[in-house]
Design a protein around this motif. Structure first.
Motif, short mmCIF file in Angstrom:
data_model
loop_
_atom_site.label_atom_id
_atom_site.label_comp_id
_atom_site.label_asym_id
_atom_site.label_seq_id
_atom_site.Cartn_x
_atom_site.Cartn_y
_atom_site.Cartn_z
N THR A 56 -4.78 3.88 16.00
CA THR A 56 -4.70 3.39 14.62
C THR A 56 -3.64 2.30 14.53
N SER A 57 -3.97 1.21 13.83
CA SER A 57 -3.01 0.10 13.69
C SER A 57 -1.79 0.54 12.89
N LEU A 58 -0.64 0.04 13.32
CA LEU A 58 0.59 0.28 12.56
C LEU A 58 0.42 -0.20 11.11
N GLY A 59 -0.37 -1.26 10.91
CA GLY A 59 -0.61 -1.76 9.55
C GLY A 59 -1.29 -0.71 8.68
N THR A 60 -2.31 -0.07 9.23
CA THR A 60 -3.02 1.00 8.50
C THR A 60 -2.06 2.14 8.21
N LEU A 61 -1.22 2.48 9.19
CA LEU A 61 -0.29 3.60 9.01
C LEU A 61 0.76 3.27 7.95
N ILE A 62 1.16 1.99 7.86
CA ILE A 62 2.11 1.61 6.81
C ILE A 62 1.44 1.69 5.44
N VAL A 63 0.20 1.21 5.36
CA VAL A 63 -0.52 1.34 4.08
C VAL A 63 -0.56 2.80 3.67
N ALA A 64 -0.85 3.69 4.63
CA ALA A 64 -0.97 5.11 4.31
C ALA A 64 0.37 5.68 3.83
N ALA A 65 1.42 5.48 4.62
CA ALA A 65 2.71 6.11 4.30
C ALA A 65 3.34 5.51 3.05
N GLU A 66 2.98 4.25 2.74
CA GLU A 66 3.57 3.56 1.60
C GLU A 66 2.61 3.45 0.41
N TRP A 67 1.39 3.98 0.55
CA TRP A 67 0.34 3.74 -0.43
C TRP A 67 0.80 3.98 -1.88
N ILE A 68 1.46 5.12 -2.07
CA ILE A 68 1.86 5.53 -3.42
C ILE A 68 2.84 4.52 -4.03
N ASP A 69 3.70 3.96 -3.18
CA ASP A 69 4.64 2.95 -3.67
C ASP A 69 4.01 1.56 -3.72
N LEU A 70 2.94 1.33 -2.93
CA LEU A 70 2.26 0.04 -3.00
C LEU A 70 1.52 -0.11 -4.32
N ILE A 71 0.92 0.99 -4.78
CA ILE A 71 0.13 0.88 -6.02
C ILE A 71 1.01 1.01 -7.26
N PHE A 72 2.21 1.56 -7.10
CA PHE A 72 3.07 1.78 -8.28
C PHE A 72 3.36 0.47 -9.03
N PRO A 73 3.85 -0.60 -8.34
CA PRO A 73 4.12 -1.83 -9.12
C PRO A 73 2.85 -2.43 -9.73
N VAL A 74 1.71 -2.26 -9.07
CA VAL A 74 0.45 -2.76 -9.62
C VAL A 74 0.14 -2.03 -10.93
N LEU A 75 0.34 -0.73 -10.92
CA LEU A 75 0.06 0.08 -12.11
C LEU A 75 1.04 -0.22 -13.23
N VAL A 76 2.30 -0.51 -12.86
CA VAL A 76 3.31 -0.87 -13.88
C VAL A 76 2.92 -2.20 -14.52
N LEU A 77 2.55 -3.18 -13.68
CA LEU A 77 2.20 -4.50 -14.23
C LEU A 77 0.92 -4.42 -15.06
N ALA A 78 0.05 -3.47 -14.71
CA ALA A 78 -1.19 -3.29 -15.48
C ALA A 78 -0.94 -2.49 -16.76
N GLY A 79 0.29 -2.00 -16.92
CA GLY A 79 0.61 -1.24 -18.14
C GLY A 79 0.13 0.20 -18.09
N LEU A 80 -0.27 0.66 -16.90
CA LEU A 80 -0.81 2.03 -16.79
C LEU A 80 0.27 3.05 -16.45
N GLU A 81 1.38 2.56 -15.84
CA GLU A 81 2.51 3.45 -15.58
C GLU A 81 3.76 2.77 -16.14
N HIS A 82 4.79 3.59 -16.40
CA HIS A 82 5.97 3.06 -17.07
C HIS A 82 7.24 3.55 -16.42
N ALA A 83 8.25 2.68 -16.45
CA ALA A 83 9.56 3.04 -15.93
C ALA A 83 10.58 2.16 -16.62
#
Ligand SMILES: [Zn+2]
Length: 222
Positions: free
Chosen positions: A19-46
């Motif tokens: 498995t590519s290290l890139g895929t493994l980074i997406v996996a281990a970081e996925w929750i934090d990768l989507i967090f800023p997207v969701l914040v900018l979309a107004g779906l999550e707040h902080a």
């Protein structure tokens, strides 16, 4: 956690060398990768909190789509399922699913109780972040151990493989120190825009990792 999640990605390469290290980074970081997207979309707040502790600057008031336990289980199934569908590689899919879920476990250990079990559900978190020294010690040890696993389990095929991977590890360490020592972001929107750049890190991992091979591989006949 920050480099602790990347530690999982580097270490997982030992378990799933195909498995590519890139895929493994997406996996281990996925929750934090989507967090800023969701914040900018107004779906999550902080919000931003004042204080000396660099780990406790985000007031994570509402982020169930990225970070609730139920969502993390769903993301694990989804990303693991995608890998299984694309590669038919069951062990790789399991490793990816486990890496996605590891993010939730590490966040559960480090966050103060702001991680929901399900949307609107009880908030949990063991609060390792309350101690900067303990967090840096735990994450630092994880990161060093994981780099050892990665660099002993793979070898560079060329200079990109050597310096691309070393450069990524060094860049992550510098980012971590900078985050510890720099002032808080002015607002959460600014934080989220900067956070989007984290999507480049898996690309970097994928690029460097393509130029490496398992350390056990026979060198090509010359
Ligand atoms: Zn997180």
């Amino acid at each position: 956690m920050f480099i602790g999640h990347f530690a999982i990605a580097f270490a997982a390469k030992k378990v799933s060398p195909q498995t590519s290290l890139g895929t493994l980074i997406v996996a281990a970081e996925w929750i934090d990768l989507i967090f800023p997207v969701l914040v900018l979309a107004g779906l999550e707040h902080a919000g931003i909190k004042a204080g000396d502790n660099a780990f406790l600057r985000l007031d994570l008031t509402d982020y169930p789509i990225s970070h609730s336990l139920v969502a993390a289980l769903g993301w694990s199934l989804l990303l693991g399922g995608l890998v299984l569908w694309r590669s038919r590689d069951r062990p790789a899919a399991l490793v990816v699913a486990a890496a996605v879920f590891s993010h939730w476990l590490l966040d559960f250990i480090s966050h103060t109780p702001d991680v929901p079990l399900w949307p609107g559900g009880p908030l949990v978190g063991l609060g390792l972040w309350r101690s900067v020294a303990a967090t840096v010690a735990v994450e630092g040890l994880m990161f060093v151990g994981a780099l050892w696993l990665y660099f002993s389990g793979t070898r560079a095929k060329d200079r990109i493989g050597r310096w691309g991977a070393v450069g990524l590890a060094a860049f992550l360490a510098v980012l971590y120190v900078m985050n510890l020592t720099s002032p808080p972001p002015p607002d959460v929107q600014a934080f989220a825009w900067v956070g989007l750049s984290a999507w480049l890190l898996p690309l970097w991992g994928w690029w460097a990792d393509r130029h490496r091979e398992p350390a056990t591989a026979q060198p090509p006949p010359s």
